[in-house]
Design a protein around this motif. Structure first.
Motif, PDB file in Angstrom:
ATOM      1  N   LYS A 297       0.827  -1.210   0.000  1.00 56.11           N
ATOM      2  CA  LYS A 297       0.000   0.000   0.000  1.00 56.11           C
ATOM      3  C   LYS A 297       0.863   1.262   0.000  1.00 56.11           C
ATOM      4  O   LYS A 297       0.569   2.224  -0.711  1.00 56.11           O
ATOM      5  CB  LYS A 297      -0.919  -0.005   1.223  1.00 56.11           C
ATOM      6  N   ILE A 298       1.944   1.240   0.781  1.00 57.92           N
ATOM      7  CA  ILE A 298       2.842   2.394   0.824  1.00 57.92           C
ATOM      8  C   ILE A 298       3.663   2.479  -0.454  1.00 57.92           C
ATOM      9  O   ILE A 298       3.808   3.551  -1.048  1.00 57.92           O
ATOM     10  CB  ILE A 298       3.763   2.310   2.053  1.00 57.92           C
ATOM     11  N   SER A 299       4.208   1.357  -0.894  1.00 56.87           N
ATOM     12  CA  SER A 299       5.134   1.375  -2.040  1.00 56.87           C
ATOM     13  C   SER A 299       4.456   1.832  -3.323  1.00 56.87           C
ATOM     14  O   SER A 299       5.110   2.396  -4.214  1.00 56.87           O
ATOM     15  CB  SER A 299       5.745  -0.014  -2.249  1.00 56.87           C
ATOM     16  N   GLU A 300       3.152   1.607  -3.423  1.00 60.29           N
ATOM     17  CA  GLU A 300       2.428   2.041  -4.623  1.00 60.29           C
ATOM     18  C   GLU A 300       2.412   3.551  -4.782  1.00 60.29           C
ATOM     19  O   GLU A 300       2.085   4.069  -5.849  1.00 60.29           O
ATOM     20  CB  GLU A 300       0.989   1.506  -4.579  1.00 60.29           C
ATOM     21  N   GLN A 301       2.789   4.269  -3.734  1.00 59.30           N
ATOM     22  CA  GLN A 301       2.815   5.726  -3.782  1.00 59.30           C
ATOM     23  C   GLN A 301       4.015   6.260  -4.552  1.00 59.30           C
ATOM     24  O   GLN A 301       4.011   7.415  -4.971  1.00 59.30           O
ATOM     25  CB  GLN A 301       2.867   6.284  -2.349  1.00 59.30           C
ATOM     26  N   TYR A 302       5.055   5.446  -4.722  1.00 60.30           N
ATOM     27  CA  TYR A 302       6.311   5.957  -5.267  1.00 60.30           C
ATOM     28  C   TYR A 302       6.384   5.865  -6.785  1.00 60.30           C
ATOM     29  O   TYR A 302       5.752   5.010  -7.407  1.00 60.30           O
ATOM     30  CB  TYR A 302       7.488   5.171  -4.679  1.00 60.30           C
ATOM     31  N   GLY A 303       7.236   6.739  -7.337  1.00 60.77           N
ATOM     32  CA  GLY A 303       7.510   6.637  -8.764  1.00 60.77           C
ATOM     33  C   GLY A 303       8.426   5.479  -9.072  1.00 60.77           C
ATOM     34  O   GLY A 303       8.205   4.711 -10.016  1.00 60.77           O
ATOM     35  N   MET A 304       9.484   5.325  -8.285  1.00 64.22           N
ATOM     36  CA  MET A 304      10.383   4.178  -8.377  1.00 64.22           C
ATOM     37  C   MET A 304      10.752   3.760  -6.966  1.00 64.22           C
ATOM     38  O   MET A 304      10.748   4.577  -6.045  1.00 64.22           O
ATOM     39  CB  MET A 304      11.638   4.502  -9.196  1.00 64.22           C
ATOM     40  N   LEU A 305      11.100   2.485  -6.812  1.00 61.75           N
ATOM     41  CA  LEU A 305      11.308   1.918  -5.490  1.00 61.75           C
ATOM     42  C   LEU A 305      12.609   1.135  -5.420  1.00 61.75           C
ATOM     43  O   LEU A 305      12.960   0.388  -6.338  1.00 61.75           O
ATOM     44  CB  LEU A 305      10.144   0.973  -5.152  1.00 61.75           C
ATOM     45  N   SER A 306      13.311   1.322  -4.302  1.00 65.71           N
ATOM     46  CA  SER A 306      14.433   0.451  -3.931  1.00 65.71           C
ATOM     47  C   SER A 306      14.005  -0.310  -2.687  1.00 65.71           C
ATOM     48  O   SER A 306      13.516   0.292  -1.726  1.00 65.71           O
ATOM     49  CB  SER A 306      15.693   1.286  -3.650  1.00 65.71           C
ATOM     50  N   TYR A 307      14.188  -1.645  -2.705  1.00 65.25           N
ATOM     51  CA  TYR A 307      13.692  -2.458  -1.588  1.00 65.25           C
ATOM     52  C   TYR A 307      14.808  -3.293  -0.974  1.00 65.25           C
ATOM     53  O   TYR A 307      15.586  -3.923  -1.684  1.00 65.25           O
ATOM     54  CB  TYR A 307      12.583  -3.411  -2.041  1.00 65.25           C
ATOM     55  N   GLY A 308      14.850  -3.301   0.364  1.00 66.22           N
ATOM     56  CA  GLY A 308      15.655  -4.266   1.087  1.00 66.22           C
ATOM     57  C   GLY A 308      16.943  -3.730   1.651  1.00 66.22           C
ATOM     58  O   GLY A 308      17.536  -2.780   1.132  1.00 66.22           O
ATOM     59  N   CYS A 309      17.374  -4.359   2.723  1.00 71.25           N
ATOM     60  CA  CYS A 309      18.641  -4.018   3.367  1.00 71.25           C
ATOM     61  C   CYS A 309      19.388  -5.311   3.654  1.00 71.25           C
ATOM     62  O   CYS A 309      19.851  -5.979   2.750  1.00 71.25           O
ATOM     63  CB  CYS A 309      18.377  -3.202   4.619  1.00 71.25           C
ATOM     64  N   CYS A 310      19.476  -5.720   4.920  1.00 78.11           N
ATOM     65  CA  CYS A 310      20.219  -6.928   5.290  1.00 78.11           C
ATOM     66  C   CYS A 310      19.378  -8.196   5.213  1.00 78.11           C
ATOM     67  O   CYS A 310      19.923  -9.300   5.282  1.00 78.11           O
ATOM     68  CB  CYS A 310      20.805  -6.783   6.694  1.00 78.11           C
TER      69      CYS A 310
END
Length: 422
Positions: A297-310
């Motif tokens: 629901k939150i990620s759909e707000q972005y133009g482009m997305l970077s996901y994840g860390c460790c």
């Protein structure tokens, strides 16, 4: 904080501003900027490399810092950070031709301020070790504590800081207001107020209430974003802006400043970042049921997305993360199945953002070059046919050996030159 900058501190800052500008104007810096644009558009010829310095900056900055005033020292530190990677490590982090500043904004989940206890370094200062004290023990009993999240922006404070910096160095480096990516890490915020154990028990003990809580987090986050839009604090993320976890925004696929001058931006115009490191102890089924709806629901707000860390993303890739339609970068951590993710990302326009093990640089005083080469070759082989980026994170000491860190970057570059096959 007192914003006055003494004449002595001003002279130091001006010297550093000139040094930053000199690095920014170097041809090698300009070429790396072009490479970042091509890379983020999935047109790059080889992986980009970034050695993230902030975790071991205590071994780099203190001996360089000369300013006496608190505010001047904060500016001095930022100036150094802007160019030291280029000066010391020769990685692909680039030097901006401005002094970037972010607006003072905040978001406090459920209007609860985390209570954190730090260990002492033995010299009266806080050290890295810390613990978040649990404020929510039993979700059902403590649910009334969950107020609407508080958030806001202090534009006046930001402008005063900007004016103070401009007065000191503005004729050398333009002081530019910017916004790094929109950064949302719901499970981290939860752990900071209820502990990881309580969060996991809450999913089991109160599944419906937990789901309701996660939906509230998503809605509060969206309300925060609407506030930023209304105040015109959503700024372009198309160049030197950070995109969470060691990467940069350079892109021509999102609108820039020329478009921003014409209309208010929405979250759809900018980069976003999300991760969920705190859920590595639950099953993919539970992630899909309890966590992913909020994140989607939150990620759909972005133009482009970077996901994840460790966190390893491979267990939740097929059923969850791969469904994030605006995904451009995904973290391939030391705990991730590299080969699995290489197969999934091969031929796609999602960047294989590799995070090598920090042990190779941070544990031993002497660099094991053979082990490093083997580690990097394995990653290069796994990412064959992908668009690859390498960010070295979570190194908390280089044993005060800058040459070792520079050699570390050089070896990665050599392995790319000798073994990379796009």
């Amino acid at each position: 904080m007192e914003l006055n900058i003494s004449a002595q501190d001003r002279a130091i800052l001006r010297e550093l501003a000139k040094k930053q500008l000199e690095y920014a104007n170097r041809e090698e810096n300009r070429q790396k900027i072009k490479s970042w644009y091509a890379h983020n558009a999935c047109r790059g010829e080889k992986p980009m490399i970034h050695l993230e310095m902030w975790t071991f900056s205590q071994e780099i900055l203190p001996q360089r810092m000369r300013c006496q005033g608190e505010f001047a020292r904060s500016v001095e530190g930022k100036l150094y950070v802007n160019f030291l990677n280029q000066e010391l490590f020769a990685d692909d982090r680039v030097t901006p031709d401005c002094y970037p500043m972010n607006y003072d904004t905040w978001f406090e989940l459920f209007d609860i301020r985390p209570d954190v206890a730090h260990t002492d370094d033995g010299k009266g200062k806080e050290s890295l070790g810390h613990q978040f004290k649990s404020i929510l023990e039993d979700l059902e009993e403590d649910y009334p504590k969950l107020k609407p999240s508080s958030f806001g922006a202090d534009v006046a404070s930001t402008m005063k800081k900007k004016e103070a910096v401009e007065e000191a160095i503005g004729d050398i480096l333009p002081v530019r207001l910017q916004m790094d990516c929109l950064y949302s890490v719901p499970t981290q915020m939860l752990v900071h107020i209820m502990s990881m154990e309580n969060m996991m028990f809450a999913m089991y003990d109160y599944p419906e209430l937990f789901g309701e809580m996660m939906d509230r987090i998503a809605n509060d986050t969206l309300s925060y974003y609407r506030m930023l839009e209304e105040k015109r604090l959503i700024l372009p993320t198309t160049s030197f802006e950070g995109v969470g976890q060691g990467t940069w925004a350079f892109t021509e696929e999102l609108p820039g400043w020329e478009e921003w001058e014409k209309r208010p931006f929405t979250t759809k115009d900018v980069w976003g970042f999300m991760d969920s490191q705190e859920t590595v102890g639950i099953s993919p089924d539970m992630y899909e049921e309890f966590i992913f709806p909020c994140y989607q629901k939150i990620s759909e707000q972005y133009g482009m997305l970077s996901y994840g860390c460790c966190e390893p993303v491979d267990p939740i890739w097929d059923r969850c993360v791969s469904k994030l339609k605006n995904l451009r970068k995904v973290s391939i951590s030391p705990w991730c199945n590299e080969e699995f993710m290489g197969e999934r990302l091969r031929g796609s326009n999602i960047i294989y953002h590799r995070k090598p093990s920090p042990n190779l640089l941070g544990v031993d005083r002497v660099l094991d070059e053979d082990a490093l080469r083997s580690h990097i070759r394995k990653s290069l082989e796994a990412a064959k046919g992908c668009h690859m980026e390498i960010t070295q994170r979570d190194v908390y000491t280089i044993h005060n050996d800058v040459d070792k860190a520079k050699r570390y970057v050089a070896i990665i570059r050599e392995e790319i030159e000798n073994h990379w096959k796009a």
